[in-house]
Design a protein around this motif. Structure first.
Motif, PDB file in Angstrom:
ATOM      1  N   PHE A 241       0.864  -1.181   0.000  1.00 43.48           N
ATOM      2  CA  PHE A 241       0.000   0.000   0.000  1.00 43.48           C
ATOM      3  C   PHE A 241       0.896   1.226   0.000  1.00 43.48           C
ATOM      4  O   PHE A 241       1.637   1.476   0.948  1.00 43.48           O
ATOM      5  CB  PHE A 241      -0.914   0.014   1.227  1.00 43.48           C
ATOM      6  CG  PHE A 241      -1.692   1.300   1.376  1.00 43.48           C
ATOM      7  CD1 PHE A 241      -2.715   1.612   0.496  1.00 43.48           C
ATOM      8  CD2 PHE A 241      -1.393   2.191   2.387  1.00 43.48           C
ATOM      9  CE1 PHE A 241      -3.418   2.789   0.625  1.00 43.48           C
ATOM     10  CE2 PHE A 241      -2.098   3.372   2.525  1.00 43.48           C
ATOM     11  CZ  PHE A 241      -3.115   3.670   1.645  1.00 43.48           C
TER      12      PHE A 241
ATOM     13  N   PRO B 241      -0.087   4.847  -1.792  1.00 46.47           N
ATOM     14  CA  PRO B 241      -0.873   5.633  -2.753  1.00 46.47           C
ATOM     15  C   PRO B 241      -0.028   6.710  -3.424  1.00 46.47           C
ATOM     16  O   PRO B 241       0.929   7.227  -2.849  1.00 46.47           O
ATOM     17  CB  PRO B 241      -1.981   6.253  -1.895  1.00 46.47           C
ATOM     18  CG  PRO B 241      -1.451   6.237  -0.518  1.00 46.47           C
ATOM     19  CD  PRO B 241      -0.522   5.068  -0.425  1.00 46.47           C
TER      20      PRO B 241
ATOM     21  N   GLU C  43      -3.659  11.167  -5.370  1.00 46.72           N
ATOM     22  CA  GLU C  43      -4.669  10.114  -5.486  1.00 46.72           C
ATOM     23  C   GLU C  43      -5.829  10.426  -4.546  1.00 46.72           C
ATOM     24  O   GLU C  43      -5.640  10.938  -3.446  1.00 46.72           O
ATOM     25  CB  GLU C  43      -4.054   8.761  -5.131  1.00 46.72           C
ATOM     26  CG  GLU C  43      -4.987   7.594  -5.353  1.00 46.72           C
ATOM     27  CD  GLU C  43      -4.305   6.242  -5.218  1.00 46.72           C
ATOM     28  OE1 GLU C  43      -5.045   5.246  -5.098  1.00 46.72           O
ATOM     29  OE2 GLU C  43      -3.072   6.174  -5.230  1.00 46.72           O
TER      30      GLU C  43
ATOM     31  N   LEU D 164      -8.747   9.064  -2.151  1.00 44.58           N
ATOM     32  CA  LEU D 164      -9.108   7.891  -1.360  1.00 44.58           C
ATOM     33  C   LEU D 164     -10.353   8.195  -0.539  1.00 44.58           C
ATOM     34  O   LEU D 164     -10.676   9.362  -0.293  1.00 44.58           O
ATOM     35  CB  LEU D 164      -7.968   7.505  -0.412  1.00 44.58           C
ATOM     36  CG  LEU D 164      -6.639   7.093  -1.041  1.00 44.58           C
ATOM     37  CD1 LEU D 164      -5.599   6.841   0.044  1.00 44.58           C
ATOM     38  CD2 LEU D 164      -6.810   5.862  -1.894  1.00 44.58           C
TER      39      LEU D 164
END
Length: 170
Positions: free
Chosen positions: A41, A43, A47, A49
């Motif tokens: 993980f 990001p 990005e 989320l």
């Protein structure tokens, strides 16, 4: 586990190569060089989320996405004008309309859409004791242990970001 400058390792994906095994003198273990791939993980910056509000404090809104809790949205990255309600311990967006201002509360447990704007890695690898550290108390070590190895900084200061309930079509 968090790997410095890589991200949060979720699970082993596959093993791509096994090299020769060796047993060193005085050691009964087999040492084998293994090449593998991990699901990580990490990001991208910018990005978008969706997570849940875990808590609110003067430092900002703390968000969880279930398996990762070290996400913070600082006060300057909230929809403006925003204020912290000391009594309820929540952040409030003072949304202006033609009819006047409406207070939109960021309650704990609400789903929130945010943009990743920064990430911070802290090297939490153990270090050997030095002579100067041996004479100091353990209080400094306790503070250092509580620091998160990987932290994301988010922002909701754009249209469409913030609580999902703010942007639903009725």
């Amino acid at each position: 586990q968090v790997v410095y400058n890589v991200g949060l390792c979720i699970c082993l994906y596959d093993i791509t190569k096994l090299e020769d095994s060796y047993i060193f003198p005085g050691d009964g273990a087999s040492h084998t060089k293994v090449h593998f791939r991990y699901v990580v993980f990490h990001p991208f910056l910018d990005e978008i989320l969706v997570g849940q509000i875990k808590s609110c404090s003067q430092d900002g809104v703390h968000v969880s996405i279930g398996f990762f809790d070290d996400i913070v949205i600082p006060p300057e990255s909230l929809q403006q004008p925003a204020k912290f309600d000391e009594a309820e311990q929540v952040w409030v967006w003072e949304y202006e309309t033609e009819e006047g201002a409406h207070d939109l509360y960021m309650d704990i447990g609400e789903e929130i859409r945010f943009r990743v704007v920064d990430e911070t890695f802290v090297d939490t690898s153990p270090t050997g004791p030095s002579s100067a550290e041996a004479s100091t108390s353990n209080a400094a070590e306790e503070v250092q242990k509580k620091e998160a190895p990987y932290t994301l900084v988010g922002s909701i200061s754009e249209p469409g970001l913030g609580l999902l309930s703010w942007w639903t079509n009725s």
